[in-house]
Design an enzyme around this catalytic site. Structure first.
Site, PDB file in Angstrom:
ATOM      1  N   ASP A 119      -1.777  -9.704  30.997  1.00 17.78           N
ATOM      2  CA  ASP A 119      -2.337 -10.812  30.043  1.00 17.78           C
ATOM      3  C   ASP A 119      -2.862 -11.391  31.849  1.00 17.78           C
ATOM      4  O   ASP A 119      -1.216 -11.318  32.277  1.00 17.78           O
ATOM      5  CB  ASP A 119      -2.152 -11.791  29.518  1.00 17.78           C
ATOM      6  CG  ASP A 119      -2.980 -12.523  28.561  1.00 17.78           C
ATOM      7  OD1 ASP A 119      -3.241 -12.062  27.633  1.00 17.78           O
ATOM      8  OD2 ASP A 119      -3.116 -13.935  29.817  1.00 17.78           O
ATOM      9  N   HIS A 140      -8.470  -8.303  20.002  1.00 18.01           N
ATOM     10  CA  HIS A 140      -7.497  -7.660  20.726  1.00 18.01           C
ATOM     11  C   HIS A 140      -5.871  -8.795  20.121  1.00 18.01           C
ATOM     12  O   HIS A 140      -5.932  -9.545  19.054  1.00 18.01           O
ATOM     13  CB  HIS A 140      -7.367  -8.604  21.969  1.00 18.01           C
ATOM     14  CG  HIS A 140      -7.404 -10.015  21.597  1.00 18.01           C
ATOM     15  ND1 HIS A 140      -8.809 -10.754  21.839  1.00 18.01           N
ATOM     16  CD2 HIS A 140      -6.684 -11.026  22.093  1.00 18.01           C
ATOM     17  CE1 HIS A 140      -8.308 -12.247  21.370  1.00 18.01           C
ATOM     18  NE2 HIS A 140      -7.044 -12.580  21.945  1.00 18.01           N
TER      19      HIS A 140
HETATM   20  P1  5GP Z   1      -6.748 -15.222  22.343  1.00 19.59           P
HETATM   21  O1  5GP Z   1      -5.482 -17.377  22.194  1.00 19.59           O
HETATM   22  O2  5GP Z   1      -7.812 -15.599  22.385  1.00 19.59           O
HETATM   23  O3  5GP Z   1      -6.283 -14.904  20.949  1.00 19.59           O
HETATM   24  O4  5GP Z   1      -6.418 -14.829  24.139  1.00 19.59           O
HETATM   25  C1  5GP Z   1      -7.151 -14.543  25.001  1.00 19.59           C
HETATM   26  C2  5GP Z   1      -5.580 -14.096  26.102  1.00 19.59           C
HETATM   27  O5  5GP Z   1      -6.640 -13.366  27.247  1.00 19.59           O
HETATM   28  C3  5GP Z   1      -5.041 -14.960  26.525  1.00 19.59           C
HETATM   29  O6  5GP Z   1      -3.860 -14.912  27.050  1.00 19.59           O
HETATM   30  C4  5GP Z   1      -5.783 -14.331  27.974  1.00 19.59           C
HETATM   31  O7  5GP Z   1      -4.624 -15.737  29.174  1.00 19.59           O
HETATM   32  C5  5GP Z   1      -6.505 -13.632  28.171  1.00 19.59           C
HETATM   33  N1  5GP Z   1      -7.059 -13.535  29.066  1.00 19.59           N
HETATM   34  C6  5GP Z   1      -8.437 -14.184  29.341  1.00 19.59           C
HETATM   35  N2  5GP Z   1      -9.518 -14.022  30.103  1.00 19.59           N
HETATM   36  C7  5GP Z   1      -8.882 -12.728  30.890  1.00 19.59           C
HETATM   37  C8  5GP Z   1      -9.102 -12.297  32.123  1.00 19.59           C
HETATM   38  O8  5GP Z   1     -10.255 -12.444  32.333  1.00 19.59           O
HETATM   39  N3  5GP Z   1      -8.567 -11.222  32.318  1.00 19.59           N
HETATM   40  C9  5GP Z   1      -7.255 -10.836  31.652  1.00 19.59           C
HETATM   41  N4  5GP Z   1      -6.710  -9.676  31.733  1.00 19.59           N
HETATM   42  N5  5GP Z   1      -6.935 -11.525  30.704  1.00 19.59           N
HETATM   43  C10 5GP Z   1      -7.158 -12.284  30.354  1.00 19.59           C
END
Ligand code: 5GP
Ligand code: ZN
Length: 114
Positions: free
Chosen positions: A29, A99
């Site tokens: 992440d 995810h």
């Molecule tokens: P959500 O809040 O949708 O469950 O989690 C999305 C996750 O994706 C977050 O923890 C965020 O830090 C991660 N994330 C968002 N954009 C990117 C990216 O471009 N690369 C990586 N490696 N992680 C990302």
């Protein structure tokens, strides 16, 4: 489609990949919430848990299998870890490509309550 995780799958965006097979990709992440914070995604664009169709359930199993493998490879299998899926607005989902989060490397706080 303008989806950052699809771009990670097809290599348009860089990521620190830990695991990849025909079905899923796992990568660190970008904004870790724990010492180990891995994102595990299907290669197929599925927007959220609400959008999983009957034919997709083997993909969900593969996401869990990847979590088990990565946890072992990163040395957190024995100390323990959490997998989590955020779905929709109340779940805190920010990226609408399905995810699972794999979190570990420290004692995690209890799950958030309202
Ligand atoms: P959500 O809040 O949708 O469950 O989690 C999305 C996750 O994706 C977050 O923890 C965020 O830090 C991660 N994330 C968002 N954009 C990117 C990216 O471009 N690369 C990586 N490696 N992680 C990302
Ligand atoms: Zn996508």
């Amino acid at each position: 489609m303008d989806c950052i995780f699809c771009k990670i799958v097809n290599g348009e965006l860089p990521s620190k990949k830990l695991f990849e097979n025909d079905v899923v990709v796992a990568f660190h992440d970008i904004n870790p919430a724990a010492p180990v914070h891995v994102v595990i995604i299907p290669k197929k664009h599925i927007a959220s848990m609400n959008d999983v169709e009957d034919e997709d359930w083997p993909i969900i199993a593969e996401m869990n299998r990847a979590a088990q493998v990565v946890a072992r490879e990163l040395g957190i299998a024995e100390s323990g870890y959490r997998t989590a899926n955020n779905c929709g607005k109340n779940g805190g989902q920010e990226v609408f490509h399905l995810h699972n989060h794999l979190l570990g490397g420290a004692k995690l706080k209890p799950l958030a309550s309202v």
